[in-house]
Write a protein that holds these residues in place. Structure first.
Motif, PDB file in Angstrom:
ATOM      1  N   GLN A  26     -24.522  -7.157  58.359  1.00  0.00           N
ATOM      2  CA  GLN A  26     -25.929  -7.559  58.449  1.00  0.00           C
ATOM      3  C   GLN A  26     -26.125  -8.611  59.562  1.00  0.00           C
ATOM      4  OE1 GLN A  26     -27.639  -9.234  54.851  1.00  0.00           O
ATOM      5  NE2 GLN A  26     -29.698  -8.691  55.529  1.00  0.00           N
ATOM      6  N   THR A  27     -25.222  -9.593  59.626  1.00  0.00           N
ATOM      7  CA  THR A  27     -25.343 -10.619  60.671  1.00  0.00           C
ATOM      8  C   THR A  27     -25.110  -9.998  62.048  1.00  0.00           C
ATOM      9  OG1 THR A  27     -24.500 -12.214  59.088  1.00  0.00           O
ATOM     10  CG2 THR A  27     -24.555 -12.928  61.373  1.00  0.00           C
ATOM     11  N   GLY A  28     -24.135  -9.083  62.129  1.00  0.00           N
ATOM     12  CA  GLY A  28     -23.892  -8.378  63.393  1.00  0.00           C
ATOM     13  C   GLY A  28     -25.143  -7.646  63.856  1.00  0.00           C
ATOM     14  N   ILE A  29     -25.829  -6.998  62.903  1.00  0.00           N
ATOM     15  CA  ILE A  29     -27.069  -6.276  63.225  1.00  0.00           C
ATOM     16  C   ILE A  29     -28.120  -7.264  63.722  1.00  0.00           C
ATOM     17  CG2 ILE A  29     -29.029  -5.097  62.133  1.00  0.00           C
ATOM     18  CD1 ILE A  29     -26.872  -3.643  60.339  1.00  0.00           C
ATOM     19  N   GLU A  30     -28.292  -8.364  62.979  1.00  0.00           N
ATOM     20  CA  GLU A  30     -29.327  -9.344  63.357  1.00  0.00           C
ATOM     21  C   GLU A  30     -29.075  -9.901  64.763  1.00  0.00           C
ATOM     22  OE1 GLU A  30     -30.065 -10.557  58.717  1.00  0.00           O
ATOM     23  OE2 GLU A  30     -29.017 -11.984  60.007  1.00  0.00           O
ATOM     24  N   ARG A  31     -27.800 -10.101  65.098  1.00  0.00           N
ATOM     25  CA  ARG A  31     -27.500 -10.703  66.407  1.00  0.00           C
ATOM     26  C   ARG A  31     -27.462  -9.703  67.551  1.00  0.00           C
ATOM     27  NH1 ARG A  31     -22.730 -15.138  65.204  1.00  0.00           N
ATOM     28  NH2 ARG A  31     -23.814 -16.155  63.475  1.00  0.00           N
ATOM     29  N   HIS A  32     -27.038  -8.471  67.256  1.00  0.00           N
ATOM     30  CA  HIS A  32     -26.693  -7.592  68.386  1.00  0.00           C
ATOM     31  C   HIS A  32     -27.436  -6.260  68.463  1.00  0.00           C
ATOM     32  CE1 HIS A  32     -23.581 -10.341  69.596  1.00  0.00           C
ATOM     33  NE2 HIS A  32     -23.108 -10.349  68.367  1.00  0.00           N
ATOM     34  N   ILE A 216     -14.784   2.963  76.732  1.00  0.00           N
ATOM     35  CA  ILE A 216     -16.211   2.647  76.528  1.00  0.00           C
ATOM     36  C   ILE A 216     -16.885   2.397  77.877  1.00  0.00           C
ATOM     37  CG2 ILE A 216     -17.821   0.895  75.574  1.00  0.00           C
ATOM     38  CD1 ILE A 216     -16.722   2.857  73.474  1.00  0.00           C
ATOM     39  N   ASP A 217     -16.210   1.666  78.757  1.00  0.00           N
ATOM     40  CA  ASP A 217     -16.809   1.342  80.059  1.00  0.00           C
ATOM     41  C   ASP A 217     -17.052   2.595  80.904  1.00  0.00           C
ATOM     42  OD1 ASP A 217     -16.803  -1.273  79.295  1.00  0.00           O
ATOM     43  OD2 ASP A 217     -15.064  -1.867  80.481  1.00  0.00           O
ATOM     44  N   ARG A 218     -16.233   3.635  80.678  1.00  0.00           N
ATOM     45  CA  ARG A 218     -16.406   4.873  81.445  1.00  0.00           C
ATOM     46  C   ARG A 218     -17.597   5.692  80.951  1.00  0.00           C
ATOM     47  NH1 ARG A 218     -10.758   5.361  81.188  1.00  0.00           N
ATOM     48  NH2 ARG A 218     -10.928   6.823  79.442  1.00  0.00           N
ATOM     49  N   VAL A 225     -19.897  -4.544  73.073  1.00  0.00           N
ATOM     50  CA  VAL A 225     -20.606  -5.758  72.655  1.00  0.00           C
ATOM     51  C   VAL A 225     -19.618  -6.900  72.426  1.00  0.00           C
ATOM     52  CG1 VAL A 225     -22.117  -6.778  70.891  1.00  0.00           C
ATOM     53  CG2 VAL A 225     -22.500  -4.425  71.644  1.00  0.00           C
ATOM     54  N   GLY A 226     -18.558  -6.629  71.649  1.00  0.00           N
ATOM     55  CA  GLY A 226     -17.575  -7.693  71.448  1.00  0.00           C
ATOM     56  C   GLY A 226     -16.565  -7.341  70.382  1.00  0.00           C
ATOM     57  N   TRP A 227     -15.529  -8.218  70.267  1.00  0.00           N
ATOM     58  CA  TRP A 227     -14.578  -8.067  69.163  1.00  0.00           C
ATOM     59  C   TRP A 227     -14.280  -9.416  68.553  1.00  0.00           C
ATOM     60  CZ3 TRP A 227     -11.479  -4.432  72.662  1.00  0.00           C
ATOM     61  CH2 TRP A 227     -11.005  -5.080  73.795  1.00  0.00           C
ATOM     62  N   TRP A 228     -14.115  -9.411  67.236  1.00  0.00           N
ATOM     63  CA  TRP A 228     -13.997 -10.633  66.465  1.00  0.00           C
ATOM     64  C   TRP A 228     -12.862 -10.483  65.452  1.00  0.00           C
ATOM     65  CZ3 TRP A 228     -18.478  -8.209  67.870  1.00  0.00           C
ATOM     66  CH2 TRP A 228     -19.389  -8.956  68.625  1.00  0.00           C
ATOM     67  N   ALA A 229     -12.393 -11.653  64.992  1.00  0.00           N
ATOM     68  CA  ALA A 229     -11.281 -11.640  64.030  1.00  0.00           C
ATOM     69  C   ALA A 229     -11.770 -11.943  62.623  1.00  0.00           C
ATOM     70  CB  ALA A 229     -10.239 -12.687  64.439  1.00  0.00           C
ATOM     71  N   ASP A 230     -11.265 -11.191  61.683  1.00  0.00           N
ATOM     72  CA  ASP A 230     -11.287 -11.550  60.257  1.00  0.00           C
ATOM     73  C   ASP A 230     -12.666 -11.859  59.688  1.00  0.00           C
ATOM     74  OD1 ASP A 230      -8.642 -11.237  60.763  1.00  0.00           O
ATOM     75  OD2 ASP A 230      -8.181 -13.376  60.793  1.00  0.00           O
ATOM     76  N   PRO A 246      -9.014  -6.936  63.138  1.00  0.00           N
ATOM     77  CA  PRO A 246      -9.834  -6.887  64.349  1.00  0.00           C
ATOM     78  C   PRO A 246     -11.100  -6.059  64.116  1.00  0.00           C
ATOM     79  CG  PRO A 246      -7.886  -5.486  64.575  1.00  0.00           C
ATOM     80  CD  PRO A 246      -7.853  -6.033  63.183  1.00  0.00           C
ATOM     81  N   LEU A 247     -12.253  -6.603  64.504  1.00  0.00           N
ATOM     82  CA  LEU A 247     -13.558  -5.993  64.254  1.00  0.00           C
ATOM     83  C   LEU A 247     -14.259  -5.810  65.592  1.00  0.00           C
ATOM     84  CD1 LEU A 247     -14.358  -8.561  61.454  1.00  0.00           C
ATOM     85  CD2 LEU A 247     -13.445  -6.269  61.120  1.00  0.00           C
ATOM     86  N   VAL A 248     -14.721  -4.600  65.855  1.00  0.00           N
ATOM     87  CA  VAL A 248     -15.252  -4.279  67.176  1.00  0.00           C
ATOM     88  C   VAL A 248     -16.664  -3.733  67.045  1.00  0.00           C
ATOM     89  CG1 VAL A 248     -14.889  -2.870  69.239  1.00  0.00           C
ATOM     90  CG2 VAL A 248     -12.925  -3.729  67.980  1.00  0.00           C
ATOM     91  N   ILE A 249     -17.550  -4.166  67.949  1.00  0.00           N
ATOM     92  CA  ILE A 249     -18.905  -3.589  67.972  1.00  0.00           C
ATOM     93  C   ILE A 249     -19.193  -3.049  69.369  1.00  0.00           C
ATOM     94  CG2 ILE A 249     -21.382  -4.025  67.695  1.00  0.00           C
ATOM     95  CD1 ILE A 249     -20.752  -6.217  65.695  1.00  0.00           C
ATOM     96  N   VAL A 250     -19.678  -1.800  69.409  1.00  0.00           N
ATOM     97  CA  VAL A 250     -20.201  -1.226  70.651  1.00  0.00           C
ATOM     98  C   VAL A 250     -21.656  -0.838  70.389  1.00  0.00           C
ATOM     99  CG1 VAL A 250     -17.953  -0.411  71.472  1.00  0.00           C
ATOM    100  CG2 VAL A 250     -19.376   1.123  70.119  1.00  0.00           C
TER     101      VAL A 250
END
Ligand SMILES: C[S@@+](CC[C@H](N)C(=O)[O-])C[C@H]1O[C@@H](n2cnc3c(N)ncnc32)[C@H](O)[C@@H]1O
Length: 258
Positions: A26-32, A216-218, A225-230, A246-250
């Motif tokens: 939910q926070t990821g959605i709100e921010r990104h 992703i870049d191709r 968007v980014g990657w975050w820990a835990d 490891p948590l990744v958002i594109v």
């Protein structure tokens, strides 16, 4: 197959903090997210452990899985949920939805892809299923550490309501097959004294951070968007970050699918 026994699967994976994981999304959605989010799609949903938490937050849940037993179990478990979940039988390497969703996610390393062509067709399917501006969140799907460095054995033991489940996982590279690995699971269940053993072997392609970024870049239809820990959106992953999950958002861009 443990996946044919959803109740035991649930116990084996009940060590997670589902509410904290839903809050992270939910926070990821709100921010990104660049679009308002009403509907979400889970890839490889299994018994849909996050469905209730996500519905409580107002999202309409859609789950996709290959396994009919898992889908029937989830449909029965969440039959009173509002908004009502949709559970769809399909293969993550090639699927289509009747209408697009605003957010997609895959949990606990459930990205079952065996080749570059699976990886491409999976992202092609996600690109069609996800509205431009929406996010795709991947939990534990990118290998920030060599899976074989777990080396010997990973062992988890969980007990819930009189059911004890002990899972043992071994990972080894498939000789001469690039980044393909075999995962062997042995799961021992003690259900109120009735004992069963399940064995599973899976072949999966490891996705490493640099290769994933380049992939992703191709593409014109996603951006990194980014990657975050835990489960902590304040812990962006840099070199040397200590990571368990490891948590990744594109993000889906307005670009067209190649
Ligand atoms: C580890 S479970 C994850 C279940 C759930 N997402 C969770 O967080 O507990 C992986 C699920 O992926 C499903 N699965 C495996 N290969 C698949 C495929 N090619 N397409 C769709 N689902 C698949 C399995 O049936 C299983 O239910």
């Amino acid at each position: 197959m443990l996946y044919d026994h959803p109740k035991y699967y649930e116990v084996a994976f009940s060590f997670r903090d589902i509410s904290a994981e839903a809050a992270f999304m939910q926070t990821g959605i709100e921010r990104h997210s660049r679009i308002p989010v009403h509907s979400l799609l889970e890839i490889g949903c299994g018994p849909a452990p996050h469905a209730e938490e996500l519905a409580r937050r107002g999202y309409r849940y859609i789950g996709l899985d290959l396994n009919r037993t898992m889908l029937d179990y989830a449909a029965d478990k969440w039959r009173d949920l509002h908004p009502a979940p949709s559970l769809i039988e399909g293969d993550m390497t090639d699927f289509s939805l009747d209408s697009q969703v605003d957010f997609a996610f895959v949990m606990i390393g459930s990205l079952y892809l065996r080749s570059e062509s699976h990886l491409r067709s999976h992202f092609d399917a996600i690109a069609k299923a996800l509205r431009p501006g929406g996010l795709y969140f991947l939990d534990w799907c990118i290998q920030f550490f060599d899976p074989t460095a777990w080396d010997d054995k990973l062992v988890f033991q969980v007990e819930e309501n009189g059911i004890a489940v002990r899972s043992q996982i071994r990972v080894r590279p498939v000789e001469s097959a690039g980044n393909l690995f075999e995962e062997f699971w042995t799961v021992d269940v003690d259900d109120h004294g009735r004992r069963e053993r399940y064995k599973m072997a899976e072949r999966n392609m490891a996705l490493y951070p640099r290769e994933f970024r380049e992939f992703i870049d191709r593409r014109k239809d996603f951006e990194f968007v980014g990657w975050w820990a835990d489960w902590d959106l304040d812990r962006f992953i840099h070199d040397g970050t200590n990571i368990d999950r490891p948590l990744v958002i594109v993000r889906r861009t307005a670009g067209s699918t190649p």
